[in-house]
Design a protein around this motif. Structure first.
Motif, PDB file in Angstrom:
ATOM      1  N   VAL A  28       0.867  -1.173   0.000  1.00  0.00           N
ATOM      2  CA  VAL A  28       0.000   0.000   0.000  1.00  0.00           C
ATOM      3  C   VAL A  28       0.907   1.226   0.000  1.00  0.00           C
ATOM      4  O   VAL A  28       1.751   1.386   0.893  1.00  0.00           O
ATOM      5  CB  VAL A  28      -0.932   0.028   1.231  1.00  0.00           C
ATOM      6  N   PHE A  29       0.713   2.089  -0.978  1.00  0.00           N
ATOM      7  CA  PHE A  29       1.500   3.311  -1.111  1.00  0.00           C
ATOM      8  C   PHE A  29       0.676   4.467  -0.570  1.00  0.00           C
ATOM      9  O   PHE A  29      -0.372   4.807  -1.132  1.00  0.00           O
ATOM     10  CB  PHE A  29       1.884   3.526  -2.579  1.00  0.00           C
ATOM     11  N   VAL A  74       7.044  -0.207   5.874  1.00  0.00           N
ATOM     12  CA  VAL A  74       8.413  -0.655   5.620  1.00  0.00           C
ATOM     13  C   VAL A  74       9.316   0.487   5.189  1.00  0.00           C
ATOM     14  O   VAL A  74      10.538   0.392   5.279  1.00  0.00           O
ATOM     15  CB  VAL A  74       8.453  -1.796   4.576  1.00  0.00           C
ATOM     16  N   LYS A  75       8.710   1.598   4.749  1.00  0.00           N
ATOM     17  CA  LYS A  75       9.474   2.762   4.311  1.00  0.00           C
ATOM     18  C   LYS A  75       8.674   4.010   4.626  1.00  0.00           C
ATOM     19  O   LYS A  75       7.466   4.066   4.373  1.00  0.00           O
ATOM     20  CB  LYS A  75       9.742   2.679   2.802  1.00  0.00           C
ATOM     21  N   VAL A  76       9.341   4.997   5.202  1.00  0.00           N
ATOM     22  CA  VAL A  76       8.713   6.275   5.518  1.00  0.00           C
ATOM     23  C   VAL A  76       9.616   7.377   4.984  1.00  0.00           C
ATOM     24  O   VAL A  76      10.838   7.342   5.170  1.00  0.00           O
ATOM     25  CB  VAL A  76       8.523   6.441   7.049  1.00  0.00           C
ATOM     26  N   ASN A  77       9.019   8.347   4.321  1.00  0.00           N
ATOM     27  CA  ASN A  77       9.737   9.529   3.853  1.00  0.00           C
ATOM     28  C   ASN A  77       9.196  10.738   4.599  1.00  0.00           C
ATOM     29  O   ASN A  77       7.975  10.957   4.624  1.00  0.00           O
ATOM     30  CB  ASN A  77       9.561   9.710   2.338  1.00  0.00           C
ATOM     31  N   LEU A  78      10.095  11.498   5.199  1.00  0.00           N
ATOM     32  CA  LEU A  78       9.732  12.657   6.007  1.00  0.00           C
ATOM     33  C   LEU A  78      10.230  13.921   5.325  1.00  0.00           C
ATOM     34  O   LEU A  78      11.357  13.955   4.811  1.00  0.00           O
ATOM     35  CB  LEU A  78      10.379  12.548   7.393  1.00  0.00           C
ATOM     36  N   PHE A 118       5.619  20.074   8.249  1.00  0.00           N
ATOM     37  CA  PHE A 118       5.992  18.658   8.205  1.00  0.00           C
ATOM     38  C   PHE A 118       5.020  17.886   7.324  1.00  0.00           C
ATOM     39  O   PHE A 118       3.823  18.158   7.315  1.00  0.00           O
ATOM     40  CB  PHE A 118       5.953  18.096   9.633  1.00  0.00           C
ATOM     41  N   GLU A 119       5.568  16.920   6.598  1.00  0.00           N
ATOM     42  CA  GLU A 119       4.771  15.995   5.793  1.00  0.00           C
ATOM     43  C   GLU A 119       5.451  14.639   5.843  1.00  0.00           C
ATOM     44  O   GLU A 119       6.680  14.554   5.943  1.00  0.00           O
ATOM     45  CB  GLU A 119       4.677  16.476   4.344  1.00  0.00           C
ATOM     46  N   ALA A 120       4.661  13.579   5.788  1.00  0.00           N
ATOM     47  CA  ALA A 120       5.224  12.223   5.764  1.00  0.00           C
ATOM     48  C   ALA A 120       4.391  11.340   4.849  1.00  0.00           C
ATOM     49  O   ALA A 120       3.176  11.526   4.725  1.00  0.00           O
ATOM     50  CB  ALA A 120       5.261  11.637   7.166  1.00  0.00           C
ATOM     51  N   GLU A 121       5.049  10.388   4.211  1.00  0.00           N
ATOM     52  CA  GLU A 121       4.398   9.395   3.364  1.00  0.00           C
ATOM     53  C   GLU A 121       5.114   8.072   3.553  1.00  0.00           C
ATOM     54  O   GLU A 121       6.175   8.028   4.171  1.00  0.00           O
ATOM     55  CB  GLU A 121       4.458   9.822   1.890  1.00  0.00           C
ATOM     56  N   GLY A 122       4.519   6.997   3.080  1.00  0.00           N
ATOM     57  CA  GLY A 122       5.161   5.725   3.306  1.00  0.00           C
ATOM     58  C   GLY A 122       4.637   4.603   2.453  1.00  0.00           C
ATOM     59  O   GLY A 122       3.690   4.762   1.669  1.00  0.00           O
ATOM     60  N   VAL A 123       5.253   3.434   2.635  1.00  0.00           N
ATOM     61  CA  VAL A 123       4.846   2.206   1.964  1.00  0.00           C
ATOM     62  C   VAL A 123       4.557   1.181   3.042  1.00  0.00           C
ATOM     63  O   VAL A 123       5.390   0.916   3.918  1.00  0.00           O
ATOM     64  CB  VAL A 123       5.955   1.682   1.018  1.00  0.00           C
ATOM     65  N   LEU A 124       3.357   0.609   2.968  1.00  0.00           N
ATOM     66  CA  LEU A 124       2.852  -0.371   3.931  1.00  0.00           C
ATOM     67  C   LEU A 124       2.895  -1.744   3.286  1.00  0.00           C
ATOM     68  O   LEU A 124       2.496  -1.900   2.128  1.00  0.00           O
ATOM     69  CB  LEU A 124       1.424   0.012   4.289  1.00  0.00           C
ATOM     70  N   ALA A 125       3.399  -2.747   4.021  1.00  0.00           N
ATOM     71  CA  ALA A 125       3.385  -4.123   3.536  1.00  0.00           C
ATOM     72  C   ALA A 125       2.406  -4.925   4.383  1.00  0.00           C
ATOM     73  O   ALA A 125       2.640  -5.142   5.566  1.00  0.00           O
ATOM     74  CB  ALA A 125       4.784  -4.734   3.624  1.00  0.00           C
ATOM     75  N   LEU A 126       1.306  -5.337   3.764  1.00  0.00           N
ATOM     76  CA  LEU A 126       0.290  -6.111   4.469  1.00  0.00           C
ATOM     77  C   LEU A 126       0.675  -7.578   4.518  1.00  0.00           C
ATOM     78  O   LEU A 126       1.329  -8.083   3.605  1.00  0.00           O
ATOM     79  CB  LEU A 126      -1.068  -5.944   3.788  1.00  0.00           C
TER      80      LEU A 126
END
Length: 127
Positions: A28-29, A74-78, A118-126
């Motif tokens: 999930v992006f 699994v990955k977060v960008n700040l 501040f802003e954050a986004e990420g990739v979720l692994a289900l």
């Protein structure tokens, strides 16, 4: 490839032509979250810490809407407009995440939408 749009009223609605998150397979992006209160769509007051806290709450809501949790990121960008606030982000991440922590990048930027800090986004692994 199939993609499923993830959407929840517990996080701010998209303020442009994008989805809160998109799932393909077990990934999930998550789109970037800024510190908007989902009920009012206004930027939260109280400075950097309040804004960062709201961002993590928004990310949590999108993860949960996808059937996951922050611990499955699994990955977060700040993105920070002032890197001197980095220690505050670390403290908040320790409150919202447990080990093992996700991979992470932190980037200093000139400005962010709506003048937020501040802003954050990420990739979720289900599972």
């Amino acid at each position: 490839m199939t993609k499923q749009i993830i959407s929840t009223e517990s996080a701010p609605a998209a303020i442009g032509p994008y989805s809160q998150a998109v799932q393909t397979g077990n990934l999930v992006f998550l789109s970037g979250q800024i510190p908007l209160d989902p009920a009012t769509m206004e930027v939260v007051e109280g400075g950097f810490e309040a804004q960062a806290d709201q961002v993590f709450r928004n990310l949590k809501a999108v993860c949960e809407a996808a059937g996951g949790s922050l611990d499955q990121l699994v990955k977060v960008n700040l993105f920070l407009t002032d890197l001197s606030n980095f220690a505050v982000v670390n403290t908040l991440m320790e409150q919202y995440f447990t080990q093992p922590y996700p991979a992470r990048a932190a980037v200093g930027v000139k400005e962010l939408p709506k003048g937020v800090l501040f802003e954050a986004e990420g990739v979720l692994a289900l599972s």
